[in-house]
Design a protein around this motif. Structure first.
Motif, PDB file in Angstrom:
ATOM      1  N   VAL A 106       0.896  -1.233   0.071  1.00 51.05           N
ATOM      2  CA  VAL A 106       0.050  -0.083  -0.032  1.00 51.05           C
ATOM      3  C   VAL A 106       0.929   1.367   0.127  1.00 51.05           C
ATOM      4  O   VAL A 106       0.795   2.088  -0.608  1.00 51.05           O
ATOM      5  N   PHE A 107       1.897   1.268   0.795  1.00 49.99           N
ATOM      6  CA  PHE A 107       2.928   2.384   1.063  1.00 49.99           C
ATOM      7  C   PHE A 107       3.670   2.583  -0.294  1.00 49.99           C
ATOM      8  O   PHE A 107       3.464   3.974  -0.685  1.00 49.99           O
ATOM      9  N   PHE A 108       4.023   1.643  -1.058  1.00 48.70           N
ATOM     10  CA  PHE A 108       4.587   1.879  -2.462  1.00 48.70           C
ATOM     11  C   PHE A 108       3.735   2.292  -3.525  1.00 48.70           C
ATOM     12  O   PHE A 108       4.020   3.075  -4.528  1.00 48.70           O
ATOM     13  N   ILE A 109       2.386   1.664  -3.380  1.00 47.79           N
ATOM     14  CA  ILE A 109       1.538   2.279  -4.329  1.00 47.79           C
ATOM     15  C   ILE A 109       1.301   3.758  -4.150  1.00 47.79           C
ATOM     16  O   ILE A 109       0.812   4.451  -5.228  1.00 47.79           O
ATOM     17  N   LYS A 110       1.152   4.280  -2.947  1.00 47.35           N
ATOM     18  CA  LYS A 110       0.760   5.741  -2.902  1.00 47.35           C
ATOM     19  C   LYS A 110       2.036   6.586  -3.331  1.00 47.35           C
ATOM     20  O   LYS A 110       1.791   7.440  -3.710  1.00 47.35           O
ATOM     21  N   LEU A 111       3.110   5.958  -3.330  1.00 48.39           N
ATOM     22  CA  LEU A 111       4.198   6.549  -3.830  1.00 48.39           C
ATOM     23  C   LEU A 111       4.201   6.815  -5.246  1.00 48.39           C
ATOM     24  O   LEU A 111       4.517   7.798  -5.743  1.00 48.39           O
ATOM     25  N   LEU A 112       3.969   5.791  -5.765  1.00 44.79           N
ATOM     26  CA  LEU A 112       3.647   5.821  -7.464  1.00 44.79           C
ATOM     27  C   LEU A 112       2.493   6.654  -7.886  1.00 44.79           C
ATOM     28  O   LEU A 112       2.690   7.232  -9.144  1.00 44.79           O
ATOM     29  N   LEU A 113       1.702   6.747  -7.155  1.00 45.05           N
ATOM     30  CA  LEU A 113       0.514   7.533  -7.364  1.00 45.05           C
ATOM     31  C   LEU A 113       0.824   8.940  -7.285  1.00 45.05           C
ATOM     32  O   LEU A 113       0.266   9.955  -7.889  1.00 45.05           O
ATOM     33  N   LYS A 114       1.741   9.301  -6.321  1.00 45.37           N
ATOM     34  CA  LYS A 114       2.263  10.646  -5.979  1.00 45.37           C
ATOM     35  C   LYS A 114       3.103  11.153  -6.916  1.00 45.37           C
ATOM     36  O   LYS A 114       3.302  12.444  -7.227  1.00 45.37           O
ATOM     37  N   TYR A 115       4.145  10.479  -7.296  1.00 44.81           N
ATOM     38  CA  TYR A 115       5.288  10.764  -8.340  1.00 44.81           C
ATOM     39  C   TYR A 115       5.393  10.103  -9.680  1.00 44.81           C
ATOM     40  O   TYR A 115       5.051   9.173  -9.548  1.00 44.81           O
ATOM     41  N   LYS A 116       5.455  10.943 -10.433  1.00 44.10           N
ATOM     42  CA  LYS A 116       5.679  10.299 -11.963  1.00 44.10           C
ATOM     43  C   LYS A 116       7.007   9.599 -11.990  1.00 44.10           C
ATOM     44  O   LYS A 116       8.039  10.212 -12.382  1.00 44.10           O
ATOM     45  N   THR A 117       6.987   8.463 -11.950  1.00 43.27           N
ATOM     46  CA  THR A 117       8.173   7.511 -11.634  1.00 43.27           C
ATOM     47  C   THR A 117       8.659   7.099 -12.894  1.00 43.27           C
ATOM     48  O   THR A 117       7.921   6.462 -13.723  1.00 43.27           O
ATOM     49  N   GLU A 118       9.892   7.302 -13.333  1.00 44.23           N
ATOM     50  CA  GLU A 118      10.256   6.675 -14.550  1.00 44.23           C
ATOM     51  C   GLU A 118      11.293   5.432 -14.444  1.00 44.23           C
ATOM     52  O   GLU A 118      11.382   4.491 -15.062  1.00 44.23           O
ATOM     53  N   MET A 119      11.921   5.427 -13.440  1.00 41.20           N
ATOM     54  CA  MET A 119      12.863   4.205 -12.994  1.00 41.20           C
ATOM     55  C   MET A 119      12.663   3.668 -11.533  1.00 41.20           C
ATOM     56  O   MET A 119      12.494   4.743 -10.633  1.00 41.20           O
ATOM     57  N   VAL A 120      12.732   2.379 -11.427  1.00 43.64           N
ATOM     58  CA  VAL A 120      12.935   1.848  -9.793  1.00 43.64           C
ATOM     59  C   VAL A 120      14.078   1.166  -9.691  1.00 43.64           C
ATOM     60  O   VAL A 120      14.509   0.502 -10.852  1.00 43.64           O
ATOM     61  N   PHE A 121      14.661   0.920  -8.567  1.00 45.37           N
ATOM     62  CA  PHE A 121      15.690   0.178  -8.167  1.00 45.37           C
ATOM     63  C   PHE A 121      15.613  -0.710  -6.991  1.00 45.37           C
ATOM     64  O   PHE A 121      15.236   0.199  -5.868  1.00 45.37           O
ATOM     65  N   SER A 122      15.696  -1.880  -6.919  1.00 48.45           N
ATOM     66  CA  SER A 122      15.219  -2.681  -5.867  1.00 48.45           C
ATOM     67  C   SER A 122      16.410  -3.543  -5.339  1.00 48.45           C
ATOM     68  O   SER A 122      17.192  -3.898  -6.079  1.00 48.45           O
ATOM     69  N   ASN A 123      16.544  -3.621  -3.964  1.00 51.24           N
ATOM     70  CA  ASN A 123      17.563  -4.383  -3.396  1.00 51.24           C
ATOM     71  C   ASN A 123      17.123  -5.291  -2.454  1.00 51.24           C
ATOM     72  O   ASN A 123      16.155  -4.788  -1.842  1.00 51.24           O
ATOM     73  N   PHE A 124      17.646  -6.638  -2.340  1.00 51.15           N
ATOM     74  CA  PHE A 124      17.262  -7.656  -1.138  1.00 51.15           C
ATOM     75  C   PHE A 124      15.787  -7.716  -1.005  1.00 51.15           C
ATOM     76  O   PHE A 124      15.085  -8.062  -1.982  1.00 51.15           O
ATOM     77  N   SER A 125      15.295  -7.586   0.293  1.00 48.04           N
ATOM     78  CA  SER A 125      13.935  -7.749   0.623  1.00 48.04           C
ATOM     79  C   SER A 125      12.872  -6.925   0.007  1.00 48.04           C
ATOM     80  O   SER A 125      11.634  -7.264  -0.075  1.00 48.04           O
ATOM     81  N   SER A 126      13.340  -5.748  -0.597  1.00 46.88           N
ATOM     82  CA  SER A 126      12.323  -4.922  -1.411  1.00 46.88           C
ATOM     83  C   SER A 126      11.805  -5.513  -2.777  1.00 46.88           C
ATOM     84  O   SER A 126      11.159  -5.090  -3.660  1.00 46.88           O
ATOM     85  N   THR A 127      12.410  -6.803  -3.295  1.00 50.20           N
ATOM     86  CA  THR A 127      12.469  -6.914  -4.775  1.00 50.20           C
ATOM     87  C   THR A 127      11.112  -7.626  -5.187  1.00 50.20           C
ATOM     88  O   THR A 127      10.552  -7.062  -6.045  1.00 50.20           O
ATOM     89  N   ASN A 128      10.264  -8.256  -4.195  1.00 48.32           N
ATOM     90  CA  ASN A 128       8.854  -8.469  -4.532  1.00 48.32           C
ATOM     91  C   ASN A 128       7.848  -7.432  -4.478  1.00 48.32           C
ATOM     92  O   ASN A 128       7.319  -7.091  -5.516  1.00 48.32           O
ATOM     93  N   VAL A 129       8.035  -6.519  -3.532  1.00 48.33           N
ATOM     94  CA  VAL A 129       7.180  -5.399  -3.570  1.00 48.33           C
ATOM     95  C   VAL A 129       7.253  -4.262  -4.692  1.00 48.33           C
ATOM     96  O   VAL A 129       6.333  -4.238  -5.488  1.00 48.33           O
ATOM     97  N   ILE A 130       8.772  -4.003  -4.942  1.00 47.35           N
ATOM     98  CA  ILE A 130       8.633  -3.214  -5.813  1.00 47.35           C
ATOM     99  C   ILE A 130       8.515  -3.797  -7.660  1.00 47.35           C
ATOM    100  O   ILE A 130       8.011  -3.171  -8.274  1.00 47.35           O
ATOM    101  N   GLY A 131       8.990  -5.234  -7.567  1.00 54.28           N
ATOM    102  CA  GLY A 131       8.700  -5.712  -8.850  1.00 54.28           C
ATOM    103  C   GLY A 131       7.474  -5.785  -9.113  1.00 54.28           C
ATOM    104  O   GLY A 131       6.870  -5.399 -10.304  1.00 54.28           O
ATOM    105  N   ILE A 132       6.317  -6.311  -8.362  1.00 53.27           N
ATOM    106  CA  ILE A 132       5.088  -6.729  -8.670  1.00 53.27           C
ATOM    107  C   ILE A 132       4.287  -5.068  -8.783  1.00 53.27           C
ATOM    108  O   ILE A 132       3.697  -4.927  -9.897  1.00 53.27           O
ATOM    109  N   VAL A 133       4.397  -4.182  -7.734  1.00 53.69           N
ATOM    110  CA  VAL A 133       3.863  -3.008  -7.872  1.00 53.69           C
ATOM    111  C   VAL A 133       4.181  -2.303  -9.378  1.00 53.69           C
ATOM    112  O   VAL A 133       3.491  -1.681 -10.151  1.00 53.69           O
ATOM    113  N   SER A 134       5.541  -2.026  -9.371  1.00 52.54           N
ATOM    114  CA  SER A 134       5.989  -1.073 -10.616  1.00 52.54           C
ATOM    115  C   SER A 134       5.582  -1.946 -11.845  1.00 52.54           C
ATOM    116  O   SER A 134       5.405  -1.288 -12.805  1.00 52.54           O
ATOM    117  N   TYR A 135       5.492  -3.098 -11.760  1.00 53.34           N
ATOM    118  CA  TYR A 135       5.135  -3.837 -13.042  1.00 53.34           C
ATOM    119  C   TYR A 135       3.637  -3.594 -13.343  1.00 53.34           C
ATOM    120  O   TYR A 135       3.243  -3.260 -14.501  1.00 53.34           O
TER     121      TYR A 135
END
Length: 362
Positions: A71-100
């Motif tokens: 939910v937190f990451f979805i809100k960030l993507l709704l707030k900012y016009k994001t062009e790139m994301v970089f994930s490391n370690f345990s954030s891989t799943n959240v960032i991968g799924i939501v940014s996809y």
């Protein structure tokens, strides 16, 4: 939604090489007119001043794998016009799924550890491990690009997860210049340093057997073991039972800002790992002008240049360790010069511009 071209980077708090690397990358993005959002796994111990162009956030969970993190990451993507994301370690799943799902243009995941090394140190069943690898392979499909810390890491993920080679860029970690003065050989201690967690894959027990043979020929050498981990009791027992207490020193975990001091005082840094994706301490050693002695691993094949900045040895053949130590000591000045040049040309943070260009053009 904001108008800025935004980049989101998920990292641990500053104070380790991975986070420091991405922070320097973030600063370069800002120079190129991007807005950067940095999300930390844990709240930093020190208060951070937000810089122009960089905003700091903290994941709701220490390991961002829960619904609240999605939910937190979805809100960030709704707030900012994001062009790139970089994930490391345990954030891989959240960032991968939501940014996809949000169809972010470039979705990067940094590949740090080879499957082979994880397998050596695993404490879970083979079936559980296979399940987790299968789940990872599905998550990796949500990413458009990957960064690997070595050519060996890249090849390992191609072989184990079917990733396409053209989607993976090799971007070794870059580190800042040393804060310690260079020490010539005549002012160094006759010691060999190994620095890293005390896990099975690091080969400490086998290294002790190699070192035991060395001091039979030259008892002046000391072996310094820095780090903590599950193998400590086993190593303590071996040292005690084999009369090595006067020659082997356990330093425990040393502060990150003291790593350079121990390396700069030592004749050689050794990496005895059975498998290593990169080997950060090897480039930290090169930075201090300290030659490296390594087993052949995914990472060391990129970093070590024989007869230039160090030598390879076989952890299961103690004689090769003894011979290469003598070889390096005999031509130490030449190896030390090669070490410093290797760092400057390949691993200095001054090369961050080249990494930025490769990422943007990917």
């Amino acid at each position: 939604m904001g108008k800025e071209r935004t980049v989101i980077i998920s990292i641990a708090p500053f104070g380790n090489a991975v986070s420091n690397y991405f922070y320097e990358l973030a600063r370069y993005f800002v120079q190129q007119k991007f807005k950067v959002i940095i999300i930390f796994y844990n709240k930093p111990e020190i208060s951070l001043k937000e810089e122009e162009g960089i905003l700091f956030y903290v994941w709701p969970s220490k390991r961002p794998t829960n619904i609240i993190d999605f939910v937190f990451f979805i809100k960030l993507l709704l707030k900012y016009k994001t062009e790139m994301v970089f994930s490391n370690f345990s954030s891989t799943n959240v960032i991968g799924i939501v940014s996809y799902l949000f169809r972010i243009k470039k979705r990067f995941n940094y590949l740090h550890t080879t499957p082979a090394q994880l397998s050596i140190d695993a404490t879970i069943s083979k079936n559980r491990q296979n399940y987790l690898n299968f789940r990872k392979s599905l998550i990796y499909k949500t990413y458009t690009h990957f960064l690997a810390n070595s050519t060996g890491t890249k090849n390992s993920f191609i072989a184990n997860f079917g990733l396409r080679g053209e989607k993976i860029q090799v971007c070794p970690l870059l580190i800042k210049d040393s804060t310690f003065r260079y020490i010539p050989i005549e002012h160094r201690k006759k010691q060999i340093l190994i620095l890293g967690r005390l896990d099975k894959s690091k080969g400490h027990l086998e290294l002790l057997k190699c070192f035991q043979l060395l001091i039979q020929e030259d008892s002046d050498y000391k072996l310094l073991i820095a780090g903590s981990g599950k193998q400590r009791d086993i190593l303590d027992k071996y040292v005690s039972e084999n009369g090595l207490c006067k020659s082997v020193v356990f330093l425990g975990k040393i502060p990150y800002d003291e790593v350079g001091r121990y390396l700069s005082e030592s004749l050689i840094h050794v990496s005895s790992s059975y498998e290593e994706a990169f080997g950060l301490v090897n480039i930290e050693s090169l930075r201090e002008g300290t030659p490296i002695l390594c087993t052949v691993t995914s990472g060391s094949k990129d970093i070590l240049l024989p007869n230039y900045n160090g030598e390879f040895f076989d952890i299961n053949l103690p004689g090769t360790f003894v011979n290469t130590v003598k070889q390096i000591e005999k031509k130490w000045g030449s190896y030390s010069t090669g070490a410093r040049l290797s760092y400057q040309e390949n691993y200095s943070i001054g090369n961050i511009e080249n990494h930025f260009k490769n990422i943007v053009e990917a």
